[in-house]
Scaffold this motif. Structure first.
Motif, PDB file in Angstrom:
ATOM      1  N   ASP A  55       0.840  -1.191   0.000  1.00 40.75           N
ATOM      2  CA  ASP A  55       0.000   0.000   0.000  1.00 40.75           C
ATOM      3  C   ASP A  55       0.875   1.241   0.000  1.00 40.75           C
ATOM      4  O   ASP A  55       0.496   2.276  -0.527  1.00 40.75           O
ATOM      5  N   LEU A  56       2.071   1.095   0.600  1.00 38.60           N
ATOM      6  CA  LEU A  56       2.975   2.228   0.678  1.00 38.60           C
ATOM      7  C   LEU A  56       4.418   1.739   0.766  1.00 38.60           C
ATOM      8  O   LEU A  56       4.719   0.840   1.544  1.00 38.60           O
ATOM      9  N   LEU A  57       5.284   2.328  -0.041  1.00 37.55           N
ATOM     10  CA  LEU A  57       6.733   2.190   0.080  1.00 37.55           C
ATOM     11  C   LEU A  57       7.236   3.577   0.447  1.00 37.55           C
ATOM     12  O   LEU A  57       7.099   4.517  -0.337  1.00 37.55           O
ATOM     13  N   ALA A  58       7.759   3.729   1.672  1.00 31.62           N
ATOM     14  CA  ALA A  58       8.206   5.040   2.149  1.00 31.62           C
ATOM     15  C   ALA A  58       9.708   5.012   2.394  1.00 31.62           C
ATOM     16  O   ALA A  58      10.212   4.125   3.076  1.00 31.62           O
ATOM     17  N   LEU A  59      10.402   5.973   1.809  1.00 28.92           N
ATOM     18  CA  LEU A  59      11.839   6.126   2.055  1.00 28.92           C
ATOM     19  C   LEU A  59      12.051   7.401   2.844  1.00 28.92           C
ATOM     20  O   LEU A  59      11.649   8.479   2.413  1.00 28.92           O
ATOM     21  N   THR A  60      12.694   7.255   3.995  1.00 28.41           N
ATOM     22  CA  THR A  60      12.815   8.387   4.907  1.00 28.41           C
ATOM     23  C   THR A  60      13.881   9.383   4.481  1.00 28.41           C
ATOM     24  O   THR A  60      13.713  10.579   4.669  1.00 28.41           O
ATOM     25  N   HIS A  61      14.988   8.888   3.922  1.00 27.66           N
ATOM     26  CA  HIS A  61      16.034   9.785   3.436  1.00 27.66           C
ATOM     27  C   HIS A  61      17.006   9.005   2.558  1.00 27.66           C
ATOM     28  O   HIS A  61      16.877   7.798   2.392  1.00 27.66           O
ATOM     29  N   ILE A  62      17.970   9.708   1.970  1.00 27.72           N
ATOM     30  CA  ILE A  62      18.768   9.122   0.899  1.00 27.72           C
ATOM     31  C   ILE A  62      20.074   8.482   1.339  1.00 27.72           C
ATOM     32  O   ILE A  62      20.891   8.137   0.508  1.00 27.72           O
ATOM     33  N   ASP A  63      20.277   8.258   2.632  1.00 27.71           N
ATOM     34  CA  ASP A  63      21.479   7.530   3.042  1.00 27.71           C
ATOM     35  C   ASP A  63      21.419   6.109   2.485  1.00 27.71           C
ATOM     36  O   ASP A  63      20.356   5.487   2.450  1.00 27.71           O
ATOM     37  N   ALA A  64      22.550   5.578   2.096  1.00 33.80           N
ATOM     38  CA  ALA A  64      22.625   4.264   1.442  1.00 33.80           C
ATOM     39  C   ALA A  64      21.989   3.164   2.280  1.00 33.80           C
ATOM     40  O   ALA A  64      21.341   2.266   1.739  1.00 33.80           O
ATOM     41  N   ASP A  65      22.127   3.220   3.592  1.00 31.27           N
ATOM     42  CA  ASP A  65      21.576   2.163   4.436  1.00 31.27           C
ATOM     43  C   ASP A  65      20.052   2.223   4.554  1.00 31.27           C
ATOM     44  O   ASP A  65      19.442   1.379   5.195  1.00 31.27           O
ATOM     45  N   HIS A  66      19.433   3.177   3.918  1.00 28.29           N
ATOM     46  CA  HIS A  66      17.977   3.279   3.877  1.00 28.29           C
ATOM     47  C   HIS A  66      17.440   3.097   2.455  1.00 28.29           C
ATOM     48  O   HIS A  66      16.336   2.599   2.276  1.00 28.29           O
ATOM     49  N   ILE A  67      18.191   3.501   1.436  1.00 24.27           N
ATOM     50  CA  ILE A  67      17.671   3.580   0.070  1.00 24.27           C
ATOM     51  C   ILE A  67      18.267   2.562  -0.903  1.00 24.27           C
ATOM     52  O   ILE A  67      17.632   2.205  -1.883  1.00 24.27           O
ATOM     53  N   GLU A  68      19.462   2.053  -0.644  1.00 27.50           N
ATOM     54  CA  GLU A  68      20.119   1.183  -1.623  1.00 27.50           C
ATOM     55  C   GLU A  68      19.241  -0.003  -2.032  1.00 27.50           C
ATOM     56  O   GLU A  68      19.121  -0.323  -3.214  1.00 27.50           O
ATOM     57  N   GLY A  69      18.604  -0.632  -1.073  1.00 25.16           N
ATOM     58  CA  GLY A  69      17.756  -1.780  -1.383  1.00 25.16           C
ATOM     59  C   GLY A  69      16.558  -1.434  -2.242  1.00 25.16           C
ATOM     60  O   GLY A  69      16.069  -2.254  -3.021  1.00 25.16           O
ATOM     61  N   SER A  70      16.056  -0.204  -2.119  1.00 27.58           N
ATOM     62  CA  SER A  70      14.897   0.202  -2.910  1.00 27.58           C
ATOM     63  C   SER A  70      15.219   0.217  -4.401  1.00 27.58           C
ATOM     64  O   SER A  70      14.369  -0.091  -5.232  1.00 27.58           O
ATOM     65  N   ILE A  71      16.437   0.573  -4.730  1.00 31.01           N
ATOM     66  CA  ILE A  71      16.851   0.565  -6.138  1.00 31.01           C
ATOM     67  C   ILE A  71      16.811  -0.865  -6.664  1.00 31.01           C
ATOM     68  O   ILE A  71      16.299  -1.129  -7.758  1.00 31.01           O
ATOM     69  N   TYR A  72      17.303  -1.792  -5.867  1.00 30.43           N
ATOM     70  CA  TYR A  72      17.268  -3.212  -6.231  1.00 30.43           C
ATOM     71  C   TYR A  72      15.819  -3.676  -6.428  1.00 30.43           C
ATOM     72  O   TYR A  72      15.504  -4.352  -7.406  1.00 30.43           O
ATOM     73  N   LEU A  73      14.917  -3.298  -5.517  1.00 30.47           N
ATOM     74  CA  LEU A  73      13.511  -3.691  -5.636  1.00 30.47           C
ATOM     75  C   LEU A  73      12.865  -3.149  -6.905  1.00 30.47           C
ATOM     76  O   LEU A  73      12.149  -3.860  -7.607  1.00 30.47           O
ATOM     77  N   LEU A  74      13.105  -1.872  -7.195  1.00 31.61           N
ATOM     78  CA  LEU A  74      12.444  -1.262  -8.348  1.00 31.61           C
ATOM     79  C   LEU A  74      13.016  -1.722  -9.682  1.00 31.61           C
ATOM     80  O   LEU A  74      12.453  -1.437 -10.725  1.00 31.61           O
ATOM     81  N   GLN A  75      14.119  -2.445  -9.659  1.00 31.93           N
ATOM     82  CA  GLN A  75      14.649  -3.010 -10.897  1.00 31.93           C
ATOM     83  C   GLN A  75      13.964  -4.330 -11.256  1.00 31.93           C
ATOM     84  O   GLN A  75      14.164  -4.843 -12.340  1.00 31.93           O
ATOM     85  N   ASP A  76      13.139  -4.850 -10.359  1.00 32.31           N
ATOM     86  CA  ASP A  76      12.430  -6.100 -10.619  1.00 32.31           C
ATOM     87  C   ASP A  76      11.108  -5.796 -11.328  1.00 32.31           C
ATOM     88  O   ASP A  76      10.240  -5.132 -10.762  1.00 32.31           O
ATOM     89  N   PRO A  77      10.933  -6.288 -12.559  1.00 29.99           N
ATOM     90  CA  PRO A  77       9.735  -5.952 -13.325  1.00 29.99           C
ATOM     91  C   PRO A  77       8.445  -6.543 -12.751  1.00 29.99           C
ATOM     92  O   PRO A  77       7.361  -6.083 -13.091  1.00 29.99           O
ATOM     93  N   ASN A  78       8.534  -7.540 -11.879  1.00 29.07           N
ATOM     94  CA  ASN A  78       7.336  -8.127 -11.284  1.00 29.07           C
ATOM     95  C   ASN A  78       6.907  -7.428 -10.001  1.00 29.07           C
ATOM     96  O   ASN A  78       5.836  -7.691  -9.479  1.00 29.07           O
ATOM     97  N   VAL A  79       7.745  -6.554  -9.490  1.00 28.48           N
ATOM     98  CA  VAL A  79       7.431  -5.827  -8.256  1.00 28.48           C
ATOM     99  C   VAL A  79       7.156  -4.363  -8.551  1.00 28.48           C
ATOM    100  O   VAL A  79       6.203  -3.780  -8.036  1.00 28.48           O
ATOM    101  N   ALA A  80       7.973  -3.759  -9.381  1.00 29.26           N
ATOM    102  CA  ALA A  80       7.891  -2.319  -9.637  1.00 29.26           C
ATOM    103  C   ALA A  80       6.813  -2.011 -10.667  1.00 29.26           C
ATOM    104  O   ALA A  80       7.075  -1.530 -11.761  1.00 29.26           O
ATOM    105  N   ILE A  81       5.577  -2.310 -10.291  1.00 26.36           N
ATOM    106  CA  ILE A  81       4.431  -2.014 -11.158  1.00 26.36           C
ATOM    107  C   ILE A  81       3.348  -1.376 -10.281  1.00 26.36           C
ATOM    108  O   ILE A  81       3.221  -1.708  -9.102  1.00 26.36           O
ATOM    109  N   PRO A  82       2.585  -0.451 -10.843  1.00 30.05           N
ATOM    110  CA  PRO A  82       1.579   0.249 -10.048  1.00 30.05           C
ATOM    111  C   PRO A  82       0.567  -0.673  -9.368  1.00 30.05           C
ATOM    112  O   PRO A  82       0.039  -0.329  -8.317  1.00 30.05           O
ATOM    113  N   SER A  83       0.311  -1.847  -9.927  1.00 33.18           N
ATOM    114  CA  SER A  83      -0.648  -2.747  -9.282  1.00 33.18           C
ATOM    115  C   SER A  83      -0.078  -3.422  -8.043  1.00 33.18           C
ATOM    116  O   SER A  83      -0.810  -3.985  -7.240  1.00 33.18           O
TER     117      SER A  83
END
Length: 164
Positions: A55-83
């Motif tokens: 329902d929500l993916l929230a990133l609090t700030h851009i330090d690597a230990d908070h955001i690096e994994g999100s880049i990995y997640l959004l590179q997956d075509p089965n996860v990074a879709i609006p549905s």
């Protein structure tokens, strides 16, 4: 019911919140994603449970230990879709343009912003696409997610966003 799971993120953060009326009707919020190793575990879970939606993916700030994994997640075509991701709360340059004087400094923040645009994910939808920010005066911003989860934004203020 509400469950909060602190995922193994080394010295970073990755928090998965499950909520709903019962186990058959679970909803999910992911706050930060830690490093890539943490995101691999999150991704495995999302692949096993194909009906899980964030329902929500929230990133609090851009330090690597908070955001690096999100880049990995959004590179997956089965996860990074609006549905599967209903809204992303992240103050990228597009959102803070009107309150900050300089562009975002971290490469990962810029890359994450590009992935949100590329995947056409809803971005700060609860804030009309603008910055997720607490006003100087008046009530704190609130939103209610599907299944009734009510969220109140406590930070950042415009001043803190400008200083970021």
């Amino acid at each position: 019911m509400i469950e909060v799971e602190l995922l193994p993120a080394q010295y970073g953060d990755a928090i998965l919140i499950r909520y709903g009326k019962n186990r058959k009707d679970l909803h999910h919020i992911l706050i930060d994603t830690g490093f890539e190793a943490t995101a691999r575990g999150i991704l495995e879970h999302l692949h096993r449970e194909k009906n899980i939606k964030l329902d929500l993916l929230a990133l609090t700030h851009i330090d690597a230990d908070h955001i690096e994994g999100s880049i990995y997640l959004l590179q997956d075509p089965n996860v990074a879709i609006p549905s599967r991701i209903r809204d992303v709360w992240f103050n990228g340059w597009v959102q803070i343009d009107s309150v900050a004087d300089d562009a975002m400094g971290a490469l990962q923040g810029e890359y994450f912003s590009a992935l949100i645009r590329e995947k056409n994910l809803p971005w700060n939808k609860a804030f009309g696409g603008k910055a997720a920010v607490v006003p100087d005066a008046g009530p704190l911003p609130q939103t209610t997610l599907e299944a009734g989860m009510k969220l109140t934004l406590l930070s950042p203020s415009v001043e803190k966003l400008k200083a970021a």
